[in-house]
Scaffold this motif. Structure first.
Motif, PDB file in Angstrom:
ATOM      1  N   GLN A 507       0.886  -1.090  -0.105  1.00 52.80           N
ATOM      2  CA  GLN A 507      -0.022  -0.010  -0.036  1.00 52.80           C
ATOM      3  C   GLN A 507       0.874   1.299   0.026  1.00 52.80           C
ATOM      4  OE1 GLN A 507      -3.664  -0.050   1.911  1.00 52.80           O
ATOM      5  NE2 GLN A 507      -3.981   1.906   0.929  1.00 52.80           N
ATOM      6  N   ASP A 508       1.886   1.262   1.023  1.00 57.82           N
ATOM      7  CA  ASP A 508       2.545   2.542   1.088  1.00 57.82           C
ATOM      8  C   ASP A 508       3.603   2.732  -0.121  1.00 57.82           C
ATOM      9  OD1 ASP A 508       4.122   4.435   2.675  1.00 57.82           O
ATOM     10  OD2 ASP A 508       5.679   3.068   2.632  1.00 57.82           O
ATOM     11  N   PHE A 509       4.136   1.644  -0.637  1.00 64.95           N
ATOM     12  CA  PHE A 509       4.657   1.491  -1.990  1.00 64.95           C
ATOM     13  C   PHE A 509       3.820   2.125  -3.274  1.00 64.95           C
ATOM     14  CE2 PHE A 509       6.142  -0.818  -5.991  1.00 64.95           C
ATOM     15  CZ  PHE A 509       7.591  -0.312  -5.898  1.00 64.95           C
ATOM     16  N   GLY A 510       2.586   1.592  -3.370  1.00 64.10           N
ATOM     17  CA  GLY A 510       1.761   1.954  -4.215  1.00 64.10           C
ATOM     18  C   GLY A 510       1.494   3.419  -4.186  1.00 64.10           C
ATOM     19  N   ARG A 511       1.117   4.044  -3.214  1.00 64.01           N
ATOM     20  CA  ARG A 511       1.007   5.516  -2.893  1.00 64.01           C
ATOM     21  C   ARG A 511       2.010   6.183  -3.273  1.00 64.01           C
ATOM     22  NH1 ARG A 511      -0.895   5.376   2.818  1.00 64.01           N
ATOM     23  NH2 ARG A 511      -2.934   4.557   2.494  1.00 64.01           N
ATOM     24  N   LYS A 512       3.429   6.019  -2.885  1.00 63.11           N
ATOM     25  CA  LYS A 512       4.487   6.762  -3.381  1.00 63.11           C
ATOM     26  C   LYS A 512       4.805   6.517  -4.707  1.00 63.11           C
ATOM     27  CE  LYS A 512       6.927   6.309   1.125  1.00 63.11           C
ATOM     28  NZ  LYS A 512       7.623   5.645   1.804  1.00 63.11           N
ATOM     29  N   LEU A 513       4.546   5.208  -5.289  1.00 62.25           N
ATOM     30  CA  LEU A 513       4.812   5.309  -6.613  1.00 62.25           C
ATOM     31  C   LEU A 513       3.911   6.215  -7.564  1.00 62.25           C
ATOM     32  CD1 LEU A 513       6.464   3.922  -8.705  1.00 62.25           C
ATOM     33  CD2 LEU A 513       5.190   1.827  -8.760  1.00 62.25           C
ATOM     34  N   CYS A 514       2.478   5.919  -7.250  1.00 64.28           N
ATOM     35  CA  CYS A 514       1.575   6.950  -7.779  1.00 64.28           C
ATOM     36  C   CYS A 514       2.035   8.370  -7.718  1.00 64.28           C
ATOM     37  CB  CYS A 514       0.178   6.910  -7.463  1.00 64.28           C
ATOM     38  SG  CYS A 514      -0.460   5.113  -7.728  1.00 64.28           S
ATOM     39  N   ALA A 532      -2.568   2.389  -8.554  1.00 69.12           N
ATOM     40  CA  ALA A 532      -1.741   0.963  -8.194  1.00 69.12           C
ATOM     41  C   ALA A 532      -2.924   0.086  -7.863  1.00 69.12           C
ATOM     42  CB  ALA A 532      -0.860   1.367  -7.199  1.00 69.12           C
ATOM     43  N   ALA A 533      -2.772  -1.165  -8.348  1.00 70.56           N
ATOM     44  CA  ALA A 533      -3.611  -2.390  -8.027  1.00 70.56           C
ATOM     45  C   ALA A 533      -3.056  -3.701  -7.687  1.00 70.56           C
ATOM     46  CB  ALA A 533      -4.504  -2.410  -9.192  1.00 70.56           C
ATOM     47  N   ILE A 538      -7.859  -1.802  -6.243  1.00 73.27           N
ATOM     48  CA  ILE A 538      -7.204  -0.439  -6.202  1.00 73.27           C
ATOM     49  C   ILE A 538      -6.546   0.030  -4.985  1.00 73.27           C
ATOM     50  CG2 ILE A 538      -7.301   1.855  -6.864  1.00 73.27           C
ATOM     51  CD1 ILE A 538      -7.694  -0.006  -9.532  1.00 73.27           C
ATOM     52  N   ILE A 539      -5.296   0.015  -4.839  1.00 76.54           N
ATOM     53  CA  ILE A 539      -4.671   0.649  -3.483  1.00 76.54           C
ATOM     54  C   ILE A 539      -4.241   1.810  -3.301  1.00 76.54           C
ATOM     55  CG2 ILE A 539      -4.361  -1.810  -3.075  1.00 76.54           C
ATOM     56  CD1 ILE A 539      -1.230  -1.463  -3.526  1.00 76.54           C
ATOM     57  N   ALA A 540      -4.231   2.643  -4.554  1.00 76.45           N
ATOM     58  CA  ALA A 540      -3.638   4.031  -4.494  1.00 76.45           C
ATOM     59  C   ALA A 540      -3.991   4.769  -5.685  1.00 76.45           C
ATOM     60  CB  ALA A 540      -2.067   4.071  -4.460  1.00 76.45           C
ATOM     61  N   ARG A 541      -4.324   5.885  -5.790  1.00 73.45           N
ATOM     62  CA  ARG A 541      -4.807   6.532  -7.061  1.00 73.45           C
ATOM     63  C   ARG A 541      -4.239   8.006  -6.935  1.00 73.45           C
ATOM     64  NH1 ARG A 541      -9.670   6.835 -10.676  1.00 73.45           N
ATOM     65  NH2 ARG A 541      -9.074   9.301 -11.768  1.00 73.45           N
ATOM     66  N   GLU A 542      -3.795   8.569  -8.076  1.00 71.72           N
ATOM     67  CA  GLU A 542      -3.542   9.972  -8.294  1.00 71.72           C
ATOM     68  C   GLU A 542      -3.935  10.571  -9.692  1.00 71.72           C
ATOM     69  OE1 GLU A 542      -1.746  12.233  -6.019  1.00 71.72           O
ATOM     70  OE2 GLU A 542      -1.483  10.691  -4.880  1.00 71.72           O
ATOM     71  N   ASN A 543      -4.251  11.783  -9.851  1.00 72.17           N
ATOM     72  CA  ASN A 543      -4.568  12.516 -10.993  1.00 72.17           C
ATOM     73  C   ASN A 543      -3.698  13.459 -11.607  1.00 72.17           C
ATOM     74  OD1 ASN A 543      -6.940  10.905 -11.303  1.00 72.17           O
ATOM     75  ND2 ASN A 543      -8.226  12.293  -9.927  1.00 72.17           N
ATOM     76  N   ILE A 544      -3.588  13.319 -12.854  1.00 73.59           N
ATOM     77  CA  ILE A 544      -2.761  14.440 -13.406  1.00 73.59           C
ATOM     78  C   ILE A 544      -3.889  15.481 -14.116  1.00 73.59           C
ATOM     79  CG2 ILE A 544      -0.920  15.200 -15.056  1.00 73.59           C
ATOM     80  CD1 ILE A 544       0.360  12.690 -14.564  1.00 73.59           C
ATOM     81  N   SER A 545      -4.130  16.673 -13.900  1.00 66.63           N
ATOM     82  CA  SER A 545      -4.922  17.287 -14.563  1.00 66.63           C
ATOM     83  C   SER A 545      -4.547  17.710 -16.042  1.00 66.63           C
ATOM     84  CB  SER A 545      -5.154  18.633 -13.681  1.00 66.63           C
ATOM     85  OG  SER A 545      -4.014  19.227 -13.491  1.00 66.63           O
ATOM     86  N   ALA A 546      -5.586  18.001 -16.904  1.00 67.24           N
ATOM     87  CA  ALA A 546      -5.459  18.431 -18.232  1.00 67.24           C
ATOM     88  C   ALA A 546      -4.548  19.702 -18.449  1.00 67.24           C
ATOM     89  CB  ALA A 546      -6.690  18.334 -18.968  1.00 67.24           C
ATOM     90  N   MET A 547      -3.817  19.780 -19.502  1.00 69.08           N
ATOM     91  CA  MET A 547      -2.770  20.857 -19.646  1.00 69.08           C
ATOM     92  C   MET A 547      -3.649  21.657 -20.376  1.00 69.08           C
ATOM     93  SD  MET A 547       0.800  20.810 -21.587  1.00 69.08           S
ATOM     94  CE  MET A 547       0.053  19.843 -22.944  1.00 69.08           C
TER      95      MET A 547
END
Ligand code: GDP
Ligand code: MG
Length: 597
Positions: A507-514, A532-533, A538-547
């Protein structure tokens, strides 16, 4: 020459304690190398060795030293100090009767001083302790003497003082080699037995193997046989090793030399193999022979998919002169055709990647490295897993085993606490703690290899401000709760980003990697979801907003050259980008795992 005038020795030390520099002085003092030929660390002849200031391969060189009217033959074998290459060190030691054990006067005994000393003792070598760099202001001669006396139990008079920089003590070192290191034993009449301790690739001559003759004689034109591979060759050329090759009619018992047989492929010449004569073979090989086993696996892919065939050719050529590189074709949905490669360690991986780029002009993407696991299926089958994609489905898995190592860390007592925290965090178990001197403590841990191959050493160094040294040896495989973690970009799994990881850390790894990927992926015209799954979870998630804006919009209308520069820079950056689904992924992202905090 008589065998009693031969001395075979090596220089062992912790990295940077001055082996190569002292070797330079010995070569100079014995007039093996003229001052015109002299350059610093002359034995480190690979470009990469010179740049990185480290010895990657073993080197051997012969000197003539005249003492009291007698000419002696000294064969010096310089060894690599990095743990990745410890098999080469052990073979090189097996070719010697003695070792100069260098200890930097400002650093004292360090982890590899001890591990190399143990290797030397295992090989029954006569040890000559030398305190080096005594010219330096911070030299702690009395303290380091105490450390050495404690460690090897020798009297104070046995310890020499030297400086590879000023040349102080070099004459004493040369005389001690004659007096204290025994000449080689062996039977010149017996069948040939020569131990291969290294090989190099020469684009004109093919593979040149270096060996030490234990019994018998090797002659030019002999039909020789390599005991472990069973292959036979004709000895096109034999000789001894000066700065270059020094062809001879024969190389006798006790001596160190080279052989050229026209072999083009490094795989046929295995370090640790025994050379004998086809017609009159020896009864058995010299020493227990081990195939060198890769410790770390990663994919190497061409940046441009069309370059696959070219990359294959280059990898093949690279393997011709680095037998410890192994590879096989691998297909990734994300990256297309490439190779799964096995390396001795992270330094070796870095070297291979750099050589592909510099010597072969290849632009490559390297994927997340992992160690090798054993997976036992429910039907009893045992699989070796070198690639996350090979891990069987959890429903068919009975258990997984991962490799463990024994780690030796030497440090100052004030850092024990933080090192314990670091190692326990890395799933280590403290096995022993012993004071070498009141100010120097040795900690022994058992740890999973996977936890130390990546950034362990860097962390250790920064944690202790450089006052810790580290070495490890493989132990065994142990059952472990390993999970396969996948990364999804906008819902698509990117197989090249999958990693095998201990479940407690996932979990920790997934978060950091995202988070790291969020930093590394360029923004695009649309939103990107990074997930990350483990399996479907799904154990972690991040979003990159549109440019919103075009980067070039920043440039004022008129300045066309600036605009062109910007575009060119983008193109340059694109070279190492891969399009995955609709997302562009730069090379750094594939190695993001290595840069997690
Ligand atoms: P190796 O890794 O053991 O081969 O070490 P090197 O010979 O490459 O030396 C490591 C560094 O220490 C280099 O920067 C050398 O210039 C320096 N060095 C080596 N020997 C001496 C010495 O006797 N005195 C001083 N002052 N510096 C030294
Ligand atoms: Mg060196």
């Amino acid at each position: 020459f008589y065998m009693k005038h031969i001395r075979n020795f090596c220089i062992i030390a912790h990295i940077d304690h001055g082996k190569s520099t002292l070797a330079d002085r010995l070569l100079e003092h014995t007039h093996t190398i003229t001052s015109r030929e002299m350059q610093a660390q002359v034995l480190d002849d690979m470009d990469l060795e010179r740049e990185k200031g480290i010895t990657i391969k073993s080197h051997a060189i012969q000197m003539n030293y005249v003492y009291d009217g007698t000419t002696y033959i000294f064969n010096l074998i310089d060894t690599p100090g990095h743990v990745d290459f410890s098999y080469e060190v052990s073979r090189a030691l097996a070719a010697c009767e003695g070792a100069l054990l260098l200890v930097d006067a400002t650093q004292g005994i360090q982890a590899q001083t001890i591990s190399n000393l143990y290797l030397a003792i295992d090989n029954d070598l006569e040890i000559i302790p030398v305190i080096n760099k005594v010219d330096m202001d911070g030299a702690m001669i009395a303290e380091v003497k105490d450390q050495i006396m404690d460690l090897i139990g020798c009297p104070e008079e046995d310890i020499l003082l030297a400086s590879g920089k000023t040349g102080l003590g070099v004459e004493e070192v040369l005389q001690a080699i004659i007096r204290r290191i025994p000449p080689p034993k062996g039977d010149p009449e017996a069948p040939l037995q020569a131990l291969i301790f290294d090989s190099v690739f020469n684009s004109f001559r093919g593979i040149i193997a270096y060996y030490r003759v234990y019994n018998g004689v090797i002659r030019k034109g002999d039909q020789v046989k390599f005991v472990n591979t069973g292959m036979e060759y004709e000895a096109d050329e034999v000789g001894t090793l000066k700065l270059g090759l020094n062809p001879k009619e024969q190389v006798g018992t006790g001596n160190v030399g080279y052989i050229i047989t026209g072999i083009k492929n490094a795989k046929e010449v295995k370090v640790g193999d025994t050379i004998t004569l086809a017609k009159r073979p020896c009864e058995k090989a010299i020493k227990g022979f081990e195939e060198v086993k890769p410790m770390v696996f990663a994919g190497i892919f061409p940046v441009n998919t069309e370059d696959f065939e070219e990359l294959r050719e280059c990898m093949g050529k690279l393997q011709l002169n680095d037998a410890s590189l192994v590879f096989e074709p691998e297909t990734s949905q994300a990256l297309g055709f490439g190779f799964r490669c096995g390396f001795l360690g992270m330094l070796h991986m870095e070297i291979i990647q750099e050589r592909l780029e510099r010597e072969f002009n290849q632009s490559v993407i390297t994927t997340v490295p992992n160690v090798s696991y054993f997976a036992y299926a429910t039907n009893g089958q045992k699989l070796t897993v070198n690639n996350p994609s090979e891990m069987p489905d959890p429903s068919r898995l009975a258990r997984i085993e991962e490799p463990f190592i024994r780690a030796q860390i030497i440090t100052l007592p004030e850092y024990i606490g933080s090192i314990m925290t670091l190692c326990l965090n890395k799933r280590g178990m403290l096995k022993n703690q012993s004071y070498l001197t009141p100010t120097r403590v040795e900690l022994t841990f058992e740890m999973p290899l996977a936890e130390i191959v990546f950034d362990f050493y860097d962390r250790l160094k920064s944690l202790t401000r450089g006052y810790a040294s580290f070495d490890y040896t493989p132990l065994d495989y142990r059952e472990s709760d390993i999970a396969k973690m996948d990364i999804l970009l906008n819902g698509d799994t990117v197989d090249a980003l999958s990693a095998l990881i201990h479940r407690s850390r996932a979990q920790d790894f997934g978060r950091k990697l995202c988070l790291k990927l969020k930093e590394l992926l360029p923004r695009q015209q649309f939103q990107i979801a990074i997930q990350a799954a483990i399996g479907a979870k799904i154990i972690a998630r991040e979003n990159i907003s549109a440019m919103r804006k075009d980067v070039t919009a920043k440039c004022y209308g008129g300045d066309i050259s600036r605009k062109r520069k910007l575009l060119e820079k983008q193109k340059e950056g694109k070279k190492r980008m891969r399009q995955i689904g609709n997302v562009e992924v730069p090379q750094e992202a594939f190695l993001a795992v290595l840069k997690l905090e």
